[in-house]
Design a protein around this motif. Sequence first.
Motif, mmCIF file in Angstrom:
data_model
loop_
_atom_site.group_PDB
_atom_site.id
_atom_site.type_symbol
_atom_site.label_atom_id
_atom_site.label_comp_id
_atom_site.label_asym_id
_atom_site.label_seq_id
_atom_site.Cartn_x
_atom_site.Cartn_y
_atom_site.Cartn_z
ATOM 1 N N CYS A 1 0.845 -1.199 0.000
ATOM 2 C CA CYS A 1 0.000 0.000 0.000
ATOM 3 C C CYS A 1 0.882 1.252 0.000
ATOM 4 N N CYS B 1 -4.126 -0.517 0.076
ATOM 5 C CA CYS B 1 -4.773 -1.603 0.800
ATOM 6 C C CYS B 1 -6.284 -1.348 0.795
ATOM 7 N N HIS C 1 -7.378 1.870 2.737
ATOM 8 C CA HIS C 1 -7.027 3.160 2.137
ATOM 9 C C HIS C 1 -7.623 3.320 0.739
HETATM 10 ZN ZN LIG Z 1 -3.010 1.078 3.462
#
Ligand SMILES: [Zn+2]
Length: 375
Positions: free
Chosen positions: A261, A295, A298
């Motif tokens: 991420c 991810c 997010h």
């Molecule tokens: Zn993340």
Amino acid sequence: MAHFPKPFFRSARNAWFVQIGPKQVKLAAEKDEAFIRFPELVERFVVTLERAGNTVLLAGSTQNRPARLRVISAESTTECLVFLWTITPGGGGAGVRPANERRIQITNVGGFPLQPGIRTILVGWSPEAGVWSFWDPRRHSAFSPRSPSLQTNAQLLETAGARGLATQLRPATEGREIVVSVSADFLPWYVQQGEPLHNADVDADHVADLIDATPEAERELIDSSQSSDEAARRYELVQTMRAFRDARFRPIVLHAYSYRCAVCGTALKLVDAAHIVPVYHPQGGDEVTNGLALCRLHHGAFDAGLIGVRSDYRIIVNPAAANRLVEAQLDAGLDRFRDALPPSIQVPASIEVRPTPRNLRIGLEVRQLPPLLIA
Ligand SMILES: [Zn+2]
């Protein structure tokens, strides 16, 4: 021809022969297949899906066909029965079968069960081209036990290797069928979303054109349908090919970010490829410079406009979106979420694959972040 001291040898085309006196006799497909055994083929299938971020659960042994798999991704869970063989050149001596014929030899199965909620996948792996080919199990429920082989050709496999996808309309045991070939990157797409391609019917030749079609061209294909059934079928085809586009985007972006991420650095196979400028926007494209590896947490926050990334890569929290959460009493964890955000995203080392400032700016505008924060 070279002299082979051993009785078995393999030709350049990956077929196996045996030397009997002065004669070279091609072995039966069962013998060809022995060199990539079923459990190894299943392992290749599973590993390819897992590398793309899926979780694969195997039910029972892989000693006999079919393999029973449960393929779990962020979006869906797919139960599959996988009938898998090696794709080999056609049998017989020179001139008996076309030189470009490729096929699977159906061995040790009585038929292909079709059950609601379970995908029956009829697939061959071509070691020669490095691609997977899929036949339509609905068209082979009564395949002949006398000549149990399913054909395709070398061009289809080559095209799939070069472009990721190729389709072919050909005669089947019952009627006609569409054979779909894909390269390794698109195996997860086929397993989870590719089935409608076998229904492409008269559109079989246009499927590849849909990969980069504009929304207008997609609309035109649906609107030019002769019946509501055809319109529904074409709508499904358009959706399937949009998913293909996403499948093409994902590995490029994830690779650029080393599968982590860009905000929090999490890997854990929980990372998606997010579009910075959404695909529905005229400036939205599938270039790596319009992508961010994020991810699930997010990605959700980014798409909802709760967080944004400025053209200098700084991460900002949208006060308007945060206020809406407070008003809706859905702000539990907001402080912790905000405190855990680093000042900036982690971008790839190589400049060419980093998000462009222009894409980042449009991304913020589209998600309606305050102009003051964008500048
Ligand atoms: Zn993340």
